[in-house]
Design an enzyme around this catalytic site. Sequence first.
Site, PDB file in Angstrom:
ATOM      1  N   GLY A  58       0.843  -1.198   0.000  1.00  0.00           N
ATOM      2  CA  GLY A  58       0.000   0.000   0.000  1.00  0.00           C
ATOM      3  C   GLY A  58       0.871   1.238   0.000  1.00  0.00           C
ATOM      4  CB  CYS A  85       5.411  -4.310   0.113  1.00  0.00           C
ATOM      5  SG  CYS A  85       6.362  -2.862  -0.287  1.00  0.00           S
ATOM      6  CE1 TYR A  86       1.435   0.992   5.605  1.00  0.00           C
ATOM      7  CE2 TYR A  86      -0.271  -0.694   5.508  1.00  0.00           C
ATOM      8  CZ  TYR A  86       0.236   0.472   6.053  1.00  0.00           C
ATOM      9  OH  TYR A  86      -0.461   1.116   7.053  1.00  0.00           O
ATOM     10  CG  HIS A 172       5.325  -6.117  -4.703  1.00  0.00           C
ATOM     11  ND1 HIS A 172       4.078  -5.913  -4.155  1.00  0.00           N
ATOM     12  CD2 HIS A 172       6.047  -5.007  -4.404  1.00  0.00           C
ATOM     13  CE1 HIS A 172       4.034  -4.738  -3.560  1.00  0.00           C
ATOM     14  NE2 HIS A 172       5.225  -4.171  -3.701  1.00  0.00           N
ATOM     15  CD  GLU A 174       2.146  -8.710  -5.279  1.00  0.00           C
ATOM     16  OE1 GLU A 174       2.961  -9.470  -4.721  1.00  0.00           O
ATOM     17  OE2 GLU A 174       1.936  -7.546  -4.907  1.00  0.00           O
ATOM     18  CB  SER A 226     -24.126  -7.677 -25.231  1.00  0.00           C
ATOM     19  OG  SER A 226     -23.044  -8.400 -24.663  1.00  0.00           O
ATOM     20  N   GLY A 228     -21.395 -10.636 -25.933  1.00  0.00           N
ATOM     21  CA  GLY A 228     -20.065 -10.584 -25.325  1.00  0.00           C
ATOM     22  C   GLY A 228     -19.886 -11.775 -24.391  1.00  0.00           C
ATOM     23  CB  VAL A 229     -16.843 -13.246 -22.801  1.00  0.00           C
ATOM     24  CG1 VAL A 229     -16.517 -14.510 -22.047  1.00  0.00           C
ATOM     25  CG2 VAL A 229     -15.994 -13.138 -24.045  1.00  0.00           C
ATOM     26  CG  ASP A 230     -18.076 -10.425 -19.065  1.00  0.00           C
ATOM     27  OD1 ASP A 230     -17.266 -11.346 -19.274  1.00  0.00           O
ATOM     28  OD2 ASP A 230     -17.734  -9.258 -18.841  1.00  0.00           O
ATOM     29  CB  SER A 231     -24.097 -10.668 -21.633  1.00  0.00           C
ATOM     30  OG  SER A 231     -24.083 -10.908 -23.010  1.00  0.00           O
ATOM     31  CE  LYS A 372     -13.860 -10.488 -20.540  1.00  0.00           C
ATOM     32  NZ  LYS A 372     -15.054  -9.630 -20.619  1.00  0.00           N
TER      33      LYS A 372
END
Length: 516
Positions: A58, A85-86, A172, A174, A226, A228-231, A372
């Site tokens: 942070g 870190c923080y 870090h 990650e 739509s 799209g992938v999500d919908s 995603k």
Amino acid sequence: MSGAEREAIVVIDFGSQYSLLIARRIRELQVYCELVTHDTPWEKIAHLNPKGFILSGGPASVYETDAPLAPAYVYENHLPVMGICYGMQLLTKQLGGIVEPVAEREYGHTILQLSDPDSPLFNELPVSSPVWMSHGDRIEEMPPGFRALAYTENSPVAVMGNDSGIFGLQFHPEVVHTPYGTTILKNFAYKICGCQGNWTMGNFVNDSLARIKEQVGNGRVINALSGGVDSSVVATLIHRAIGDQLTCIFVNNGLLRREEAERTLTIFRKNLGMNIIYVDASDRFLNSLNGITDPETKRKVIGKDFIHVFEEEASKLGKVDFLAQGTLYPDVIESTSSVSTASAKIKTHHNVGGLPSDMTFKLLEPLRYLFKDEVRQVGLELGLPDEMVWRQPFPGPGLAIRTIGEVTRDKLEVLRSADWIVMNEIKKAKMYRQLWQSFAILTDVKSVGVMGDFRTYGYLIAIRAVTSNDAMTADWARLPYDLLARISNRIVNEVPKVNRVVYDITSKPPSTIEWE
Ligand code: XMP
């Protein structure tokens, strides 16, 4: 997953730009992970059955008076903790050690040397490996009971740990710049927290089907499809759970790409047998856009029309109980996190899911906790075709924000033809999946050309192709010259009224991905 098998690692967020990335990395290890703000009470996370905590990095310094602290339950529950870190400096301070500023901020690559290679945290790690640092404070004195497990040139305590499974990392793990970072996170999750690794998309689908059935009961659900992938994944998942209790509304706003409406309808109506109301509202949208050139006004007009059309269709259905939405975890985090560095909203994003607040439906958001890439895995798990699962993102306002200046039917046709060539050539070159987005823009520039013996004065098409992980930042894609040449040749030869093609070589920032 039944309650008994549930396990999670909880990341306490102190506002690092990498916080969400920690959660992604842990999930990639098949361990469920959620990110919560540092003031989240235990009651809100107890149901996750945490097996350990990670304190994120942070921007604050622990010796500032209002520096955010880790909640008491992090230490009182006797679960493993990893401070990054923080997070490391914080647990040092909270457990009785001393943190001091370093003379010079340490930033970038450095070499980590293990002083205790037998620590379970370092399983399968070489004694020396590169790590990514970014810190202005360091540990001067470790808290009682801790020992140094690794060091770097500038940090005598780059990793510390005690016998209760509490660890601090100055770097870090990650980020991709720490090549063994995932190994460290994996050791923490499996060897120290004792996780089993049951977070798979197969489990998620089974779990979701049961939950959706229970939540919806005999109710009715509508969804704005739509393509799209999500919908698409939301619709397929809910359809699998409750069949015809789901109705999808698919609005053609006249701003879609070539064959898009037909293909989407074929997949969902014909192949998957879903209940779909298809509304061709092209005239309405294009009339509303008449004479409008300002990008934000285009978005507002399109958003307003969409809501009208959707409401009109929904009201014909009688009583509807739920509205399904493809909300994803990063959206949830962005709207709930008090400290996360949510990016500035430069454009008002009209998503087909963004519906009016006075609608009286309950929300059904089965992807609310997914990233995603996990949504794509769920799509594959549900048997959606590759074409759907790997589709590049396409903005809600569609080709309107890729037609610079006024949007007319003629201009849309020019853009559709050029865009079709771009998409097909990119797919043929097998580059479609590795690009975040690749498309054509119809600029409002005209330029002089020569074709045969004639002078032409035609449109300028721009090509945009970018790589990105999350659309917050993007780099222009280094497409091979011969691919660019093929795209350019085909466009000027096959699309009437176009006599020039340029390639956009700017990154985001300072540009954006879309041109409007
Ligand atoms: P920019 O252009 O801001 O785009 O770099 C970032 C991502 O968002 C998409 N985008 C939109 N999506 N409605 C949407 O649903 C919008 O108004 C909109 N504007 C941009 C863009 O395609 C990219 O993926």
